[in-house]
Design a protein around this motif. Structure first.
Motif, PDB file in Angstrom:
ATOM      1  N   THR A  73       0.933  -1.100  -0.118  1.00 21.47           N
ATOM      2  CA  THR A  73      -0.007   0.221   0.119  1.00 21.47           C
ATOM      3  C   THR A  73       0.779   1.325   0.111  1.00 21.47           C
ATOM      4  O   THR A  73       0.406   2.357  -0.031  1.00 21.47           O
ATOM      5  N   ARG A  74       2.144   1.207   0.179  1.00 21.53           N
ATOM      6  CA  ARG A  74       2.986   2.273   0.037  1.00 21.53           C
ATOM      7  C   ARG A  74       3.499   2.720  -1.266  1.00 21.53           C
ATOM      8  O   ARG A  74       4.646   2.126  -1.604  1.00 21.53           O
ATOM      9  N   THR A  75       2.733   3.415  -2.183  1.00 19.58           N
ATOM     10  CA  THR A  75       3.341   3.504  -3.496  1.00 19.58           C
ATOM     11  C   THR A  75       4.193   4.507  -3.314  1.00 19.58           C
ATOM     12  O   THR A  75       4.482   5.426  -2.366  1.00 19.58           O
ATOM     13  N   HIS A  76       4.905   4.772  -4.358  1.00 22.40           N
ATOM     14  CA  HIS A  76       5.990   5.684  -4.672  1.00 22.40           C
ATOM     15  C   HIS A  76       5.771   6.612  -5.649  1.00 22.40           C
ATOM     16  O   HIS A  76       5.919   6.182  -6.898  1.00 22.40           O
TER      17      HIS A  76
ATOM     18  N   LEU B 169       3.533   6.441 -10.793  1.00 26.51           N
ATOM     19  CA  LEU B 169       3.736   5.625  -9.495  1.00 26.51           C
ATOM     20  C   LEU B 169       4.372   4.474  -9.667  1.00 26.51           C
ATOM     21  O   LEU B 169       4.303   3.603 -10.667  1.00 26.51           O
TER      22      LEU B 169
ATOM     23  N   MET C 291       4.705   0.975  -7.811  1.00 22.60           N
ATOM     24  CA  MET C 291       3.847  -0.115  -7.020  1.00 22.60           C
ATOM     25  C   MET C 291       4.792  -1.332  -7.103  1.00 22.60           C
ATOM     26  O   MET C 291       5.478  -1.781  -7.847  1.00 22.60           O
ATOM     27  N   THR C 292       4.605  -2.276  -5.712  1.00 24.21           N
ATOM     28  CA  THR C 292       5.544  -3.347  -5.526  1.00 24.21           C
ATOM     29  C   THR C 292       4.618  -4.318  -4.853  1.00 24.21           C
ATOM     30  O   THR C 292       3.490  -3.927  -4.292  1.00 24.21           O
TER      31      THR C 292
ATOM     32  N   LEU D 280      -3.825  -4.020 -11.265  1.00 25.90           N
ATOM     33  CA  LEU D 280      -3.608  -2.720 -10.563  1.00 25.90           C
ATOM     34  C   LEU D 280      -4.506  -1.790 -11.039  1.00 25.90           C
ATOM     35  O   LEU D 280      -4.505  -0.602 -10.973  1.00 25.90           O
TER      36      LEU D 280
ATOM     37  N   THR E 164      -5.441   1.305  -9.011  1.00 30.83           N
ATOM     38  CA  THR E 164      -4.597   2.284  -8.830  1.00 30.83           C
ATOM     39  C   THR E 164      -4.094   2.803 -10.079  1.00 30.83           C
ATOM     40  O   THR E 164      -3.782   4.298 -10.274  1.00 30.83           O
TER      41      THR E 164
ATOM     42  N   TRP F  71       7.022  -5.722  -9.352  1.00 26.64           N
ATOM     43  CA  TRP F  71       7.124  -4.194  -9.425  1.00 26.64           C
ATOM     44  C   TRP F  71       6.341  -3.653 -10.765  1.00 26.64           C
ATOM     45  O   TRP F  71       6.389  -4.302 -11.697  1.00 26.64           O
TER      46      TRP F  71
END
Length: 93
Positions: free
Chosen positions: A9-12, A18, A20-21, A36, A39, A89
């Motif tokens: 939930t910690r996107t960069h 963005l 995502m991992t 995905l 998001t 990712w």
């Protein structure tokens, strides 16, 4: 069992993109899809890293790889050895 995955939930944020991992577990299957669409509307690049010692020669033989199809630009399709686990990712908008 079936394919399962987690989404961190910690996107960069990087500009207007963005990163995502998450993780995956291909229990008894060799392919799976990570959706995905909640998001990202489009994935520009993606990758996967298997964490089992059986993955030594590469995707399509006994490794793992990830693709994004034209039909589903916000989903990652993983192809790997059954019972493989690892991380993934995706970079997109």
């Amino acid at each position: 069992m079936a394919f399962s995955s987690t989404i961190d939930t910690r996107t960069h944020a990087m500009g207007n993109m963005l990163m995502m991992t998450g993780t995956f577990n291909a229990a008894s299957v060799a392919t799976g899809t990570i959706d995905l669409s909640e998001t990202l509307s489009k994935i520009f690049a993606c990758g996967v890293t298997g964490d089992t010692f059986g993955d030594v020669t590469g995707g399509g033989v006994d490794g793992a790889f990830a693709i994004v199809t034209d039909a589903n630009p916000n989903k990652i399709v993983l192809d790997c050895v059954a019972s493989n686990t690892g991380s993934w990712w995706a970079l997109g908008q």
